[in-house]
Design a protein around this motif. Sequence first.
Motif, PDB file in Angstrom:
ATOM      1  N   GLU A  47      84.944  57.635  15.503  1.00 32.49           N
ATOM      2  CA  GLU A  47      86.009  57.646  16.502  1.00 32.49           C
ATOM      3  C   GLU A  47      86.174  56.262  17.116  1.00 32.49           C
ATOM      4  O   GLU A  47      85.336  55.386  16.935  1.00 32.49           O
ATOM      5  N   TRP A  48      87.260  56.108  17.861  1.00 35.23           N
ATOM      6  CA  TRP A  48      87.516  54.854  18.552  1.00 35.23           C
ATOM      7  C   TRP A  48      86.582  54.720  19.741  1.00 35.23           C
ATOM      8  O   TRP A  48      86.274  55.695  20.428  1.00 35.23           O
ATOM      9  N   ALA A  49      86.153  53.502  19.985  1.00 34.94           N
ATOM     10  CA  ALA A  49      85.299  53.171  21.117  1.00 34.94           C
ATOM     11  C   ALA A  49      85.651  51.767  21.566  1.00 34.94           C
ATOM     12  O   ALA A  49      86.373  51.040  20.867  1.00 34.94           O
ATOM     13  N   LEU A  50      85.143  51.383  22.710  1.00 36.57           N
ATOM     14  CA  LEU A  50      85.243  50.000  23.159  1.00 36.57           C
ATOM     15  C   LEU A  50      83.905  49.329  22.900  1.00 36.57           C
ATOM     16  O   LEU A  50      82.871  49.820  23.363  1.00 36.57           O
ATOM     17  N   ALA A  51      83.932  48.244  22.157  1.00 33.14           N
ATOM     18  CA  ALA A  51      82.721  47.463  21.939  1.00 33.14           C
ATOM     19  C   ALA A  51      82.650  46.406  23.030  1.00 33.14           C
ATOM     20  O   ALA A  51      83.664  45.798  23.382  1.00 33.14           O
ATOM     21  N   ALA A  52      81.454  46.203  23.587  1.00 28.20           N
ATOM     22  CA  ALA A  52      81.234  45.174  24.601  1.00 28.20           C
ATOM     23  C   ALA A  52      80.492  44.016  23.941  1.00 28.20           C
ATOM     24  O   ALA A  52      79.438  44.218  23.332  1.00 28.20           O
ATOM     25  N   PHE A  53      81.070  42.823  24.062  1.00 27.81           N
ATOM     26  CA  PHE A  53      80.525  41.613  23.461  1.00 27.81           C
ATOM     27  C   PHE A  53      80.024  40.676  24.553  1.00 27.81           C
ATOM     28  O   PHE A  53      80.697  40.503  25.576  1.00 27.81           O
ATOM     29  N   ASN A  54      78.869  40.041  24.324  1.00 27.55           N
ATOM     30  CA  ASN A  54      78.375  39.065  25.299  1.00 27.55           C
ATOM     31  C   ASN A  54      79.186  37.774  25.165  1.00 27.55           C
ATOM     32  O   ASN A  54      80.097  37.677  24.340  1.00 27.55           O
ATOM     33  N   SER A  55      78.857  36.768  25.956  1.00 25.70           N
ATOM     34  CA  SER A  55      79.631  35.520  25.972  1.00 25.70           C
ATOM     35  C   SER A  55      79.559  34.754  24.656  1.00 25.70           C
ATOM     36  O   SER A  55      80.410  33.900  24.396  1.00 25.70           O
ATOM     37  N   ASP A  56      78.578  35.063  23.816  1.00 22.65           N
ATOM     38  CA  ASP A  56      78.477  34.434  22.494  1.00 22.65           C
ATOM     39  C   ASP A  56      79.268  35.198  21.441  1.00 22.65           C
ATOM     40  O   ASP A  56      79.250  34.833  20.269  1.00 22.65           O
ATOM     41  N   GLY A  57      79.933  36.290  21.826  1.00 25.28           N
ATOM     42  CA  GLY A  57      80.718  37.082  20.886  1.00 25.28           C
ATOM     43  C   GLY A  57      79.887  38.061  20.081  1.00 25.28           C
ATOM     44  O   GLY A  57      80.322  38.571  19.059  1.00 25.28           O
ATOM     45  N   PHE A  58      78.672  38.372  20.563  1.00 23.88           N
ATOM     46  CA  PHE A  58      77.761  39.272  19.864  1.00 23.88           C
ATOM     47  C   PHE A  58      77.925  40.681  20.414  1.00 23.88           C
ATOM     48  O   PHE A  58      77.852  40.894  21.629  1.00 23.88           O
ATOM     49  N   GLN A  59      78.153  41.671  19.541  1.00 19.87           N
ATOM     50  CA  GLN A  59      78.340  43.051  19.992  1.00 19.87           C
ATOM     51  C   GLN A  59      77.021  43.615  20.523  1.00 19.87           C
ATOM     52  O   GLN A  59      76.014  43.612  19.830  1.00 19.87           O
ATOM     53  N   VAL A  60      77.072  44.133  21.752  1.00 22.50           N
ATOM     54  CA  VAL A  60      75.883  44.627  22.426  1.00 22.50           C
ATOM     55  C   VAL A  60      75.938  46.141  22.617  1.00 22.50           C
ATOM     56  O   VAL A  60      74.963  46.844  22.377  1.00 22.50           O
ATOM     57  N   LEU A  61      77.098  46.648  23.060  1.00 20.35           N
ATOM     58  CA  LEU A  61      77.261  48.067  23.369  1.00 20.35           C
ATOM     59  C   LEU A  61      78.515  48.634  22.721  1.00 20.35           C
ATOM     60  O   LEU A  61      79.465  47.895  22.445  1.00 20.35           O
ATOM     61  N   GLN A  62      78.506  49.942  22.530  1.00 26.64           N
ATOM     62  CA  GLN A  62      79.695  50.684  22.130  1.00 26.64           C
ATOM     63  C   GLN A  62      79.875  51.783  23.172  1.00 26.64           C
ATOM     64  O   GLN A  62      78.947  52.552  23.432  1.00 26.64           O
ATOM     65  N   VAL A  63      81.065  51.841  23.766  1.00 25.01           N
ATOM     66  CA  VAL A  63      81.332  52.761  24.867  1.00 25.01           C
ATOM     67  C   VAL A  63      82.363  53.787  24.394  1.00 25.01           C
ATOM     68  O   VAL A  63      83.437  53.424  23.915  1.00 25.01           O
ATOM     69  N   PHE A  64      82.025  55.076  24.556  1.00 27.69           N
ATOM     70  CA  PHE A  64      82.873  56.170  24.098  1.00 27.69           C
ATOM     71  C   PHE A  64      83.498  56.882  25.297  1.00 27.69           C
ATOM     72  O   PHE A  64      82.864  57.028  26.344  1.00 27.69           O
ATOM     73  N   LYS A  65      84.719  57.369  25.116  1.00 27.84           N
ATOM     74  CA  LYS A  65      85.514  57.966  26.191  1.00 27.84           C
ATOM     75  C   LYS A  65      85.283  59.464  26.332  1.00 27.84           C
ATOM     76  O   LYS A  65      85.271  60.200  25.349  1.00 27.84           O
ATOM     77  N   ALA A  66      85.164  59.909  27.594  1.00 22.62           N
ATOM     78  CA  ALA A  66      85.079  61.336  27.914  1.00 22.62           C
ATOM     79  C   ALA A  66      86.484  61.883  28.121  1.00 22.62           C
ATOM     80  O   ALA A  66      87.436  61.132  28.340  1.00 22.62           O
ATOM     81  N   SER A  67      86.622  63.194  28.083  1.00 23.59           N
ATOM     82  CA  SER A  67      87.931  63.834  28.252  1.00 23.59           C
ATOM     83  C   SER A  67      88.501  63.626  29.659  1.00 23.59           C
ATOM     84  O   SER A  67      89.708  63.711  29.857  1.00 23.59           O
ATOM     85  N   ASP A  68      87.642  63.304  30.642  1.00 31.14           N
ATOM     86  CA  ASP A  68      88.123  63.076  32.006  1.00 31.14           C
ATOM     87  C   ASP A  68      88.503  61.627  32.276  1.00 31.14           C
ATOM     88  O   ASP A  68      88.781  61.246  33.412  1.00 31.14           O
ATOM     89  N   GLY A  69      88.502  60.785  31.211  1.00 26.94           N
ATOM     90  CA  GLY A  69      88.892  59.388  31.364  1.00 26.94           C
ATOM     91  C   GLY A  69      87.769  58.473  31.817  1.00 26.94           C
ATOM     92  O   GLY A  69      87.985  57.288  32.056  1.00 26.94           O
ATOM     93  N   LYS A  70      86.566  59.006  31.915  1.00 29.76           N
ATOM     94  CA  LYS A  70      85.407  58.174  32.276  1.00 29.76           C
ATOM     95  C   LYS A  70      84.604  57.895  31.012  1.00 29.76           C
ATOM     96  O   LYS A  70      85.003  58.231  29.910  1.00 29.76           O
ATOM     97  N   VAL A  71      83.462  57.270  31.196  1.00 31.48           N
ATOM     98  CA  VAL A  71      82.578  56.955  30.075  1.00 31.48           C
ATOM     99  C   VAL A  71      81.802  58.208  29.687  1.00 31.48           C
ATOM    100  O   VAL A  71      81.176  58.848  30.533  1.00 31.48           O
ATOM    101  N   ARG A  72      81.859  58.577  28.398  1.00 36.05           N
ATOM    102  CA  ARG A  72      81.112  59.743  27.896  1.00 36.05           C
ATOM    103  C   ARG A  72      79.708  59.351  27.469  1.00 36.05           C
ATOM    104  O   ARG A  72      78.740  60.000  27.832  1.00 36.05           O
ATOM    105  N   THR A  73      79.605  58.318  26.653  1.00 33.64           N
ATOM    106  CA  THR A  73      78.296  57.819  26.204  1.00 33.64           C
ATOM    107  C   THR A  73      78.392  56.319  25.995  1.00 33.64           C
ATOM    108  O   THR A  73      79.476  55.767  25.778  1.00 33.64           O
TER     109      THR A  73
END
Length: 195
Positions: free
Chosen positions: A82-108
């Motif tokens: 599924e689609w997620a938002l990847a969070a990258f540090n200042s060096d452009g390195f992927q650190v986290l993947q954030v998934f959406k809950a049905s209520d519009g908040k962060v699910r995992t």
Amino acid sequence: MHLSRLVAAVLLAAGAAACSPAVVGEGPAISARTSNVTLVKFTDDHVGGITAETAYGAKAIEAALPGFTTEGIQSANENKTEWALAAFNSDGFQVLQVFKASDGKVRTVHGVTHHLEGPNGERIGMTFAETRQSRRACRVGKNLWRGMAICKAKGHPSVELIYSIPGYQGPFDRLAPDSELKGAMLQRIVWTPQS
């Protein structure tokens, strides 16, 4: 997508899928497989500045993680891609993947780099034995995480540790035997806010 981010995402995906020998005493030293740099720490209540109240969106996640940028990606969890938002540090390195809950908040939130720390000091790249994980706190993964060990972090019900078992050939309907499980590699740290 920036080329460096695309390359980093591809390398992270390949590394997570790779099966490398990691039995304690046989593989490389723990310091060679992990990092002593901590970009984000996982706790029961938050991942970095992300909490149960954080809205799912680039601006909110970037505000919770100063110095990070976000970008939409497709990623796999246990049951689907599924689609997620990847969070990258200042060096452009992927650190986290954030998934959406049905209520519009962060699910995992999935931690996907060795520059993270779990609530008990766990680091991606450590073995099951090195994290002193209890088999009783684990279940076998299914679907896209078939055969993996999915374990609750000791004393932290919001955090799961996801281990791959190098060379494991099944059966996939139960956890691997202790002799193989002890060398399982921590691949992801997953935080799910408690309601």
